[in-house]
Design a protein around this motif. Structure first.
Motif, short mmCIF file in Angstrom:
data_model
loop_
_atom_site.label_atom_id
_atom_site.label_comp_id
_atom_site.label_asym_id
_atom_site.label_seq_id
_atom_site.Cartn_x
_atom_site.Cartn_y
_atom_site.Cartn_z
N TYR A 169 -15.49 14.72 -20.39
CA TYR A 169 -15.52 16.31 -19.56
C TYR A 169 -16.65 16.83 -19.43
O TYR A 169 -16.94 17.14 -18.10
N GLN A 226 -8.42 22.74 -31.27
CA GLN A 226 -8.26 23.43 -29.81
C GLN A 226 -9.04 24.53 -29.83
O GLN A 226 -8.99 25.06 -28.42
N ARG A 227 -10.31 25.25 -30.46
CA ARG A 227 -10.48 26.16 -30.47
C ARG A 227 -11.86 25.77 -29.58
O ARG A 227 -12.39 26.63 -29.03
N LEU A 229 -12.23 23.65 -27.45
CA LEU A 229 -11.60 23.35 -25.58
C LEU A 229 -12.10 24.09 -24.97
O LEU A 229 -12.88 24.10 -24.24
N PRO A 230 -12.24 25.63 -24.60
CA PRO A 230 -12.71 26.58 -23.61
C PRO A 230 -14.18 26.28 -23.78
O PRO A 230 -14.33 26.90 -22.46
N LEU A 231 -14.98 26.00 -25.19
CA LEU A 231 -16.07 26.26 -25.35
C LEU A 231 -16.72 25.36 -24.35
O LEU A 231 -17.63 25.50 -23.74
N THR A 233 -15.74 24.12 -21.87
CA THR A 233 -15.33 24.18 -20.21
C THR A 233 -16.58 24.44 -19.99
O THR A 233 -16.90 25.22 -18.53
N ARG A 234 -17.13 25.75 -20.74
CA ARG A 234 -18.33 26.60 -20.16
C ARG A 234 -19.54 26.53 -20.66
O ARG A 234 -20.86 26.77 -20.48
N ASN A 293 -22.65 30.12 -25.71
CA ASN A 293 -21.01 29.13 -26.22
C ASN A 293 -21.60 27.78 -26.24
O ASN A 293 -20.75 26.88 -27.80
#
Length: 325
Positions: A169, A226-227, A229-231, A233-234, A293
């Motif tokens: 990704y 899990q924490r 994963l959002p990072l 994407t940024r 990030n």
């Protein structure tokens, strides 16, 4: 169709209990088999607790039966009244496991329609044979090491896949992944922890459990994963920073195993952080947020690796203590 070990123990223990009760000349000897069936438990600890609770409940039930049937009489309504008093007592004493086994004794005493010393001894032997046979059968518990090892291997494969997908990704903004491995990791950890607790209850003298520490470590790593994963994407769509992060995750995915590789990757992470520190300062709000990030992600990766490092250090200490003892 798979036959479980509890089914096998029940099939063996029930006729043995009935046979012993017959040899002793116990009336209602079939009830010994019923008591044995009720006493088969999934672990040694549960077995001992269950046997004690059931034995105590049966003794109390016998005393109550003597009082109710002798002073009130033999009538179905009396059985109901007895249970209305007996069940709350078992709840109060926290021996509710014994309700079913005690009911067998109560109904035997009711069905006899008489009470004398010999018959009470007879029922006591029935309790000892039925519960005792169940307890003996429960002394054998199969090892869960093979199942725990399988859970460990499956868990590590899923960790590898997730880390590799993160790398894809970050590198290519690949969004084809459905994330089912994340769900599966949570399921494996829950299943493994249940197995660990059961295995601990089968080894009453064991204070520590190697797999318990391992799955506890992986649970904490899963939370950090899990924490992250959002990072990821940024991060910026594609630049040198993203490529280096992608390479790091890809390399990390290949190193998921029980061995101690955390120290190596902590050094790599520190070098990576130094490289990022040498990058030009952000010039816009978007670049500043991206850099923030990035450093949050690096911090989570560091925590992820430190969790593994601490686990391996405690594992070394544990093994050293075992060798010395």
């Amino acid at each position: 169709m798979k036959i479980g070990y509890r089914t096998i123990k029940t099939a063996i223990g029930t006729p043995i209990a009935i046979w012993i009760a017959q040899l002793l000349g116990v009336t209602n000897f079939v009830s010994a088999g019923i008591l044995t069936i009720l006493c088969i438990q999934p672990s040694r600890k549960q077995s001992f607790l269950s046997a004690w609770n059931r034995f105590l409940a049966c003794i109390i039930a016998s005393v109550f039966s003597i009082a109710f049937f002798y002073f009130i009489g033999y009538h179905p309504i009396v059985v109901g009244l007895l249970l209305m008093v007996f069940i709350p007592v078992t709840v109060l004493l926290k021996i509710t496991q014994g309700i079913a086994t005690s009911t067998v004794i109560i109904l035997n005493l009711y069905g006899a329609h008489y009470l004398d010393f010999d018959f009470l001894v007879d029922q006591f032997l029935l309790i000892v044979v039925g519960i005792g046979t169940g307890l003996v059968m429960n002394l054998y518990m199969p090892s869960l090491d093979r199942k725990l090892k399988e859970k460990q291997q499956e868990l590590e494969k899923n960790f590898q896949f997730v880390l590799y997908e993160i790398a894809l990704y970050v590198r290519n903004k690949n969004i084809d992944w459905d994330g089912k491995e994340i769900t599966r990791i949570g399921e494996i950890l829950e299943e493994a922890n249940d197995l660990v607790e059961r295995d601990k209850e089968n080894h009453l003298l064991r204070s520590k459990h190697i797999y318990r520490d391992y799955f506890k470590m992986r649970t904490r790593q899963f939370e950090l994963l899990q924490r992250m994963l959002p990072l990821v994407t940024r991060l910026p769509k594609k630049d040198t920073i993203s490529e280096k992060i992608a390479n790091f995750f890809e390399s990390l995915s290949e190193a998921v195993h029980p061995g101690n590789t955390a120290i190596i990757y902590l050094e790599k992470l520190e070098n990576l952080r130094k490289e990022f520190d040498e990058e030009d300062l952000p010039c816009s709000k978007e670049e500043f947020e991206t850099r923030a990030n990035l450093f949050r992600l690096l911090h989570d990766i560091e925590d992820y690796l430190i969790v593994k490092l601490k686990y391996k250090e405690s594992d070394i200490v544990r093994k050293k203590e075992q060798m010395e003892s």
